[in-house]
Design a protein around this motif. Sequence first.
Motif, mmCIF file in Angstrom:
data_model
loop_
_atom_site.group_PDB
_atom_site.id
_atom_site.type_symbol
_atom_site.label_atom_id
_atom_site.label_comp_id
_atom_site.label_asym_id
_atom_site.label_seq_id
_atom_site.Cartn_x
_atom_site.Cartn_y
_atom_site.Cartn_z
ATOM 1 N N ARG A 1 -1.444 9.379 7.396
ATOM 2 C CA ARG A 1 -2.487 10.400 7.315
ATOM 3 C C ARG A 1 -2.604 11.207 8.600
ATOM 4 O O ARG A 1 -2.821 12.421 8.556
ATOM 5 C CB ARG A 1 -3.822 9.726 6.999
ATOM 6 N N ASP B 1 0.820 -1.214 0.000
ATOM 7 C CA ASP B 1 0.000 0.000 0.000
ATOM 8 C C ASP B 1 0.848 1.256 0.000
ATOM 9 O O ASP B 1 0.335 2.355 -0.182
ATOM 10 C CB ASP B 1 -0.921 -0.001 1.230
ATOM 11 N N GLY B 2 2.144 1.107 0.210
ATOM 12 C CA GLY B 2 3.030 2.267 0.283
ATOM 13 C C GLY B 2 4.141 2.198 -0.739
ATOM 14 O O GLY B 2 3.897 2.204 -1.954
ATOM 15 N N SER C 1 -0.958 3.368 6.310
ATOM 16 C CA SER C 1 -1.669 4.475 5.669
ATOM 17 C C SER C 1 -2.325 5.384 6.701
ATOM 18 O O SER C 1 -2.376 6.612 6.529
ATOM 19 C CB SER C 1 -2.726 3.923 4.706
#
Length: 256
Positions: free
Chosen positions: A208, A159-160, A204
């Motif tokens: 954020r 995801d990164g 994530s």
Amino acid sequence: MVAQAIGTARAAGASGPILVRGDSAYGNRAVVQTCLRAGAQFSLVMTRNPAVDRAINAIEETSWTPVSYPGAVRDPDTGGWISDAEVAEIPYTAFASTPDRITARLVVRRVKDARYRDALFPVWRYHPFFTNTDLPIADADITHRHHAIIETVFADLIDGPLAHIPSGRFGANSAWVLCAAIAHNLLRAAGVLAGERHTRARGSTLRRKIINIAARLARPQRRPILHLPAHWPWVDHWLTLWRNTIGHSPPATTTF
């Protein structure tokens, strides 16, 4: 790869038993023999074949033991969550037609198939794994399922930074993966230092709430001052991270 991982663990100071856990891609005689040569135990998923099915069918109905997992686990077939199952074991000789034949425990977990809730008799799905540990059967099953924890790390990396490999050159990609691992470890450490739910938050979420913030750095009289957003919902967690890393509270002139 398995031999190198075991050797690295020993070189890092691991003096106790080492358990190699893996899915069906690792349930082969090369991996098992590597574990035995290195003095490690194994817990490996076995691909269903006629020999494995015969062993499963030979398990007595009275041998099944209920097992409750500490937390719900995702069913690999249906994608649903399950929190209980039944397990049993039977001696099994793997790779019987080869010189590397070995007899150990075939531990089988079975769960009711949710697609047949109204069936007259329960319809079971079976998930076998092969192990030479001496753990009680329920503990052996729970321990084997722990290998899925690493999937959260993979999900965070995919995801990164690993969403895009930047180059077609192996050396550049190796450097990128190394930097990704360093960044992941630093991010996890920041989450732990921020406290509360951030200790278990996804990467994530940490980016954020803790990392990607709308802050402005000013230098009046050459003194750096970080101006942070007003009414920011995660200010307490960020300040906790600040105190645990810098060692003191931010100056009073810092605004939120």
